[in-house]
Every structure is written in C-alpha cells, then in structure tokens.
Design a protein around this motif. Sequence first.
Motif, short mmCIF file in Angstrom:
data_model
loop_
_atom_site.label_atom_id
_atom_site.label_comp_id
_atom_site.label_asym_id
_atom_site.label_seq_id
_atom_site.Cartn_x
_atom_site.Cartn_y
_atom_site.Cartn_z
N GLU A 185 0.67 -1.21 0.02
CA GLU A 185 -0.03 0.04 0.13
C GLU A 185 0.84 1.40 0.00
OE1 GLU A 185 -2.87 -0.22 3.43
OE2 GLU A 185 -2.87 -2.35 3.03
N THR A 187 2.84 3.64 -2.07
CA THR A 187 3.04 3.84 -3.28
C THR A 187 3.76 5.20 -3.74
OG1 THR A 187 0.75 4.87 -3.40
CG2 THR A 187 0.84 2.47 -3.96
N GLY A 214 5.19 -0.81 -2.79
CA GLY A 214 3.98 -0.62 -4.22
C GLY A 214 4.55 0.73 -4.86
N SER A 215 5.81 1.37 -4.26
CA SER A 215 6.11 2.49 -4.84
C SER A 215 6.94 2.35 -6.26
CB SER A 215 7.26 3.13 -4.06
OG SER A 215 6.93 3.37 -2.95
N ARG A 216 6.50 3.05 -7.44
CA ARG A 216 7.07 2.97 -8.53
C ARG A 216 8.44 3.60 -8.56
NH1 ARG A 216 3.04 4.62 -13.13
NH2 ARG A 216 4.71 3.97 -14.65
#
Length: 255
Positions: A185, A187, A214-216
């Motif tokens: 979660e 991000t 979830g981090s791009r």
Amino acid sequence: MSTASSIVPGAEPYSTEGGRTGVLLSHGFTGSPASMVPWGRALAAHGHTVRVPLLPGHGTTWQQMNTTRWQDWYDALEHELLDLRTQCDHVVVGGLSMGGALALRLAALHPEAVDAVVVVNPALAMGDPKLKVLPLLKWVVPSIPAIGGDIAKPGQDEVAYPRTPLKALHSMVRLWSDIIPRLGEVTTPLLFFRAPQDHVVDGQTIELVRSRVGSRVAEFVELHDSYHVATIDHDAELIERRSAEFIAEHVSRDG
C-alpha cells in the motif's frame, strides 16, 4: 506525552517553520530527536517546514517507556502528520530504525497526506533468536542491555536509554506484523538508506521492502561508513544531501 520538565537534556523535540513542503522525521526505538535534529536542520536550510517530535515514553526513563506501546508512538506521529498537512501543500515523512517503520505505516494508511518517504536503516524484521522468547521474558525481567549507540563516528550521542525495556520491545515486534502486509500500500516515492555494517538491524528488512513495496519510484542507497544510527554518523552529510535532492526531484518545490 512527556512533559518538558521530565525530558532528558538533548532529547528535546525540534520544530521550525519554513515553506509549503513539510518534513516529519521520527527517531528510533529507545532513541530521541538527538539522532534526527541535524538532519532536520539540514532540510530546514533548504526552506522546508520541519518537525522532529519526541515519541511517547522516550527521552525520559526506560521504565516510563515500558508503559507505552507501538500504538502510542504511531498515534503521536500521525497527529503530527495531519497537523503538518494543514500547514503545508506537501509532506515528506522519514525515520530511523523503528521510526522508519512508523513512517512506512503512515505512507500506507495516509497516501493522500504523504508525498514521499525517506527511511534510514528501518526495522521491520530481525533474526535475533532472543526475540522469540519476548512474550515470556518480558514478564520475568523488565529490561536488557541497551541497543542504542551503534555509531561508528566518535563523539556522537543519540541520547538513548541505557536499558532496553522488554514490554515496549515486544510491542515493537508486534508492530512489524502489522506493517509488513501493508507494504504494497506504500505507493509514494521511496528513498531507502541502508548501512551494511549495521549491528542492530540485519538485512531482512531491505529484502522485504524491495519485494513488497508498491512504490514505482524506489531508490536504495548504501551507507558504507556508518553503523545503525547513520543520521549522525560518517554518512550523515550523504543522507542530508541526497534526501534534499530526492524531495526536490519528486515533491513539488516550495514557491
């Protein structure tokens, strides 16, 4: 929260007003703002509004800390985050060790309020077998020798407790099981500093974060000349410089 009169000298919270980008920094387990204030001042010099709170149970006595739990530490940081958000257009959260774990939880639960996360040697898992006996040991002995002060640079002091309170330590371990499932979660852009020669937190956390976050945008930086409390160790300048650059790159500039 601790009263001002009971705070150990050097463990006081730090706050400064700046521009429309706010930075919230959290110290680690049994530590104090002393480990974070130099970093906070460096970011303030870039024009940011900065908060370095003293977490409940810290900066007083380890006995007092043994009456607090991870929910108390998190709630205090969450309050600071939401208050800072009312003053700033953008907010970056960061932390050392346990403070890094709390910062990741903030980012997971408040994606609308957190614009970036910066962590230094965060703690989400440790392979120490003694942790398995904490549920029983905490009722037998109240504390064990200190885990604080893992710093390579001579003359540095994070103003940590001389003992490790076990009821509080067990609560921190429980915090890990809450955060790990939430990593997906997270991000927001993530900057992760890791000292391979850390004597407190092993390499399990970085592997968990690499595989689950979830981090791009996720940048991992090794600190080759520091131990656990890297924020006031030989690599402090690197942390200060790269985190300021990261904020400028991924969070809107103050205007």
